[in-house]
Structures are given as C-alpha cells and as structure tokens.
Design a protein around this motif. Structure first.
Motif, short mmCIF file in Angstrom:
data_model
loop_
_atom_site.label_atom_id
_atom_site.label_comp_id
_atom_site.label_asym_id
_atom_site.label_seq_id
_atom_site.Cartn_x
_atom_site.Cartn_y
_atom_site.Cartn_z
N VAL A 174 0.37 -13.93 -7.86
CA VAL A 174 -0.12 -13.41 -6.48
C VAL A 174 0.56 -11.75 -6.14
N TRP A 175 0.04 -11.03 -5.48
CA TRP A 175 -0.18 -9.62 -5.24
C TRP A 175 0.18 -8.84 -3.96
N GLN A 176 0.43 -8.20 -3.26
CA GLN A 176 1.08 -7.46 -2.03
C GLN A 176 -0.28 -6.97 -1.69
N SER A 177 -0.84 -6.27 -2.58
CA SER A 177 -2.29 -4.73 -2.19
C SER A 177 -2.99 -4.87 -3.05
N TRP A 178 -4.39 -4.16 -3.06
CA TRP A 178 -4.90 -4.11 -3.54
C TRP A 178 -5.79 -2.50 -3.33
N ASP A 179 -5.37 -1.94 -4.20
CA ASP A 179 -6.75 -0.57 -3.98
C ASP A 179 -8.13 -0.93 -3.52
N ASN A 180 -9.11 -1.59 -1.95
CA ASN A 180 -10.59 -2.10 -2.20
C ASN A 180 -11.41 -0.17 -2.87
N LEU A 181 -10.87 0.44 -3.04
CA LEU A 181 -11.86 1.66 -3.55
C LEU A 181 -12.07 1.67 -4.16
N ASN A 182 -11.50 1.17 -5.13
CA ASN A 182 -11.83 0.76 -7.21
C ASN A 182 -11.91 -0.22 -7.50
N SER A 183 -12.29 -0.47 -8.00
CA SER A 183 -12.81 -2.31 -8.47
C SER A 183 -12.02 -3.45 -9.91
N SER A 184 -10.74 -1.96 -10.11
CA SER A 184 -10.03 -2.23 -11.06
C SER A 184 -9.25 -3.44 -11.38
N ARG A 185 -8.45 -3.90 -11.19
CA ARG A 185 -7.70 -4.81 -11.28
C ARG A 185 -6.24 -3.92 -11.64
N GLN A 186 -6.19 -2.92 -12.13
CA GLN A 186 -5.26 -1.61 -12.38
C GLN A 186 -4.54 -1.36 -11.00
N TYR A 187 -5.47 -1.44 -9.84
CA TYR A 187 -5.43 -1.47 -8.67
C TYR A 187 -4.45 -2.12 -7.57
N LEU A 188 -3.82 -3.17 -7.79
CA LEU A 188 -3.28 -3.96 -7.81
C LEU A 188 -2.08 -3.96 -7.79
N GLY A 189 -1.13 -4.29 -6.20
CA GLY A 189 0.46 -3.74 -6.27
C GLY A 189 1.39 -4.97 -5.47
N GLY A 190 2.23 -4.22 -6.28
CA GLY A 190 3.00 -5.48 -5.68
C GLY A 190 3.31 -7.02 -6.35
N LEU A 191 3.72 -7.24 -7.37
CA LEU A 191 3.74 -8.50 -7.68
C LEU A 191 4.81 -9.92 -7.38
N ASP A 192 4.39 -10.69 -7.24
CA ASP A 192 5.28 -11.39 -6.06
C ASP A 192 6.19 -12.38 -7.06
N ALA A 193 7.19 -12.26 -6.89
CA ALA A 193 8.37 -13.19 -7.29
C ALA A 193 7.73 -14.62 -7.98
N THR A 194 7.19 -14.98 -7.01
CA THR A 194 6.67 -16.35 -6.61
C THR A 194 5.89 -16.85 -8.28
N THR A 195 5.29 -15.53 -8.39
CA THR A 195 4.83 -16.64 -9.70
C THR A 195 5.07 -14.70 -11.64
N ASP A 196 5.61 -14.15 -11.05
CA ASP A 196 7.17 -13.65 -12.33
C ASP A 196 8.34 -14.35 -12.77
N LEU A 197 7.93 -15.05 -13.88
CA LEU A 197 9.30 -16.13 -14.56
C LEU A 197 10.23 -15.01 -14.62
#
Length: 277
Positions: free
Chosen positions: A155-178
């Motif tokens: 789960v991520w807090q943000s995504w740059d919707n001007l680009n369709s790549s997953r590389q533009y996801l930002g802010g990994l939520d701690a609930t899904t980061d071990l």
C-alpha cells in the motif's frame, strides 16, 4: 424585613414605606391605561413546527485499475475503468496473471453528510488461497496454493498519475512493509520482496494477516486518525499487486480470493474510533 434601611444586591436603598408607595403607583398607572377604550391588549409569540432530526453518515468507495504492466492485465481485470461500492458489493477479478505482471489499484473512500473515520478489514472467512489445476509442469498438488505467498501486495500513499509506471509510487505504508523502512519511493524487490533500500514488501498472505484485524486510515504526517469528508481532505491510497519474474511454475492455476470491507464511523463525539464503546 426590618424597620431600618434594607439594601439589595445592587446597592440601591429602600425603606418599607417608599417601596409600598412605589407599588401603589404602578397599580394606578395600570388602571389608567384601560380608561376610555373597549379594546383589549393582546400578544402572541409562536415557535412552530419544531423538529429534531438525527444526523446521517454515508460512505462510498471507488476502485480503479490505474496502471498495469501490460494491456492484457488491464483487459483481464473486471473493473474497467472503475467501479463504486455504495450499498452494494463490487468484485475485483484479475485472471491469467503471469510472472512479471503487476497492477495498481487506486482506492478512494468518500464520507458524505458528516465527517468520518474509515477502517479497512480483510475479511478472514472470505480469504482463500487454493491450489489450481495440475499441469504437467507443476509438481505440487497439495492445498493451500502457492499464489498467496508469491504475489506481493503493498500500500502506497501517492502515485504520479501523469505516468503509468509503478516507479512513481510514493510513501510505502508501514502496514505492508515487514521492515518498517519508511521507503519514500518504489524500488523493485527480489523474489522474497526485499529491496535495495531495506524495505520488505508483504505477500498477499502477509498483508491479509495484518488487515484481518482492521486497519484505521491515519494522517501520514501526524499519525492521528484521518478525518474524511465534510470539507476535510479526500482519501486516496494505492495498492500494488506484483508477481516477481522469478516465480516458478508452482503457481500455475492457483487462485486467491479476498474481501476488503470498509467501515465508517462519525468523528463527532468519537475520540477513540472503532473501540467498540
């Protein structure tokens, strides 16, 4: 009352005689006001149609497949382009995933009429991870299946919707980061979900184990429960589902099903949301 001077709370002084005389004067004036006329004074003040009405709280949740590794992943997803749960269930189905495939789901919960808090639960009784068919290339046939331990879900807090790549996801939520790494942007993981920046992405099975007890949406900067609706910020978050390229034939035909339930409670008079009180 004594025969001497009496003092009231305002400091004004009266004798018994002057107080009685003043009352008499008022009486004379009231008689004189009615002389020479047959009219009657009257007055009326109304407070009509008084009403008490209970408040309302309504939530709707929209989900959209906003990015994907190939058009095939998009075409094999039932939500095209988006769907909204507002009093009815919505089913998300992704078919024919292959190693290297990924997709991003954009979730947008809205609270209407009154501001509210939102909690997300992965419903335990609806979660299943079953073995599929037994093609010749797959050696394992026992249940449960392998897909739930192979596909990564973050789960991520943000995504740059001007680009369709997953590389533009930002802010990994701690609930899904071990590792609770605080990773600020997406990094490609290895087969075990570990990235160069020290994050450890959860598998779908691991994410379910976190969300099955309910996760409250919180403000990213303060950690306080997030207020949604009634002129407060809207809420968007992004779920990345990805199947590492290194995954082998053991997942062929396997299937994972899950239910996400969104619950809303009002903010007003609710200092500890979802505490059961």
């Amino acid at each position: 009352m004594t025969d001497g001077n009496d003092t009231n709370d305002d400091g004004l002084r009266f004798t018994r005689r002057s107080l009685l005389a003043g009352l008499g004067t008022v009486g004379v004036a009231s008689v004189g006001a009615g002389l020479g006329t047959t009219a009657l004074f009257s007055d009326e003040e109304l407070f009509e149609d008084n009403e008490l009405r209970a408040g309302a709280l309504n939530m709707r949740v929209t989900v959209d497949n906003v990015a994907h590794s190939t058009p095939i992943v998009r075409d094999n997803t039932t939500i095209t382009p988006s769907d909204t749960a507002d009093g009815q269930e919505v089913t998300i189905s992704v078919a024919d995933l292959k190693p290297g495939d990924w997709l991003i789901l954009e979730w947008n919960p809205e609270v209407i009429a009154n501001p509210g808090y939102v909690r997300i639960t992965s419903v335990d009784e609806d979660y299943s991870n079953v073995e599929g068919g037994t093609p010749e290339s797959e050696s394992e046939t026992a249940s449960p299946g392998d897909l739930g331990d192979a596909i990564l879900s973050t789960v991520w807090q943000s995504w740059d919707n001007l680009n369709s790549s997953r590389q533009y996801l930002g802010g990994l939520d701690a609930t899904t980061d071990l590792n609770d790494s605080g990773l600020s942007g997406y990094e490609t993981p290895d087969m075990d979900g570990v990235t160069g920046g020290g994050a450890h992405y959860t598998t779908l099975n691991e994410a379910h184990s976190v969300y099955e007890s309910g996760v409250l949406l919180r403000d990213a900067s303060t950690g306080e429960p997030l207020v949604i609706g009634a002129n407060s910020d809207a809420a968007w978050f992004y779920q990345l589902l990805e199947l590492p390229r290194e995954v082998g034939n053991e997942i062929q035909g396997d299937e994972v099903t899950f239910t996400l339930r969104f619950d809303a409670e009002q903010v007003r008079n609710n200092p500890t949301p979802f505490d059961g009180a």
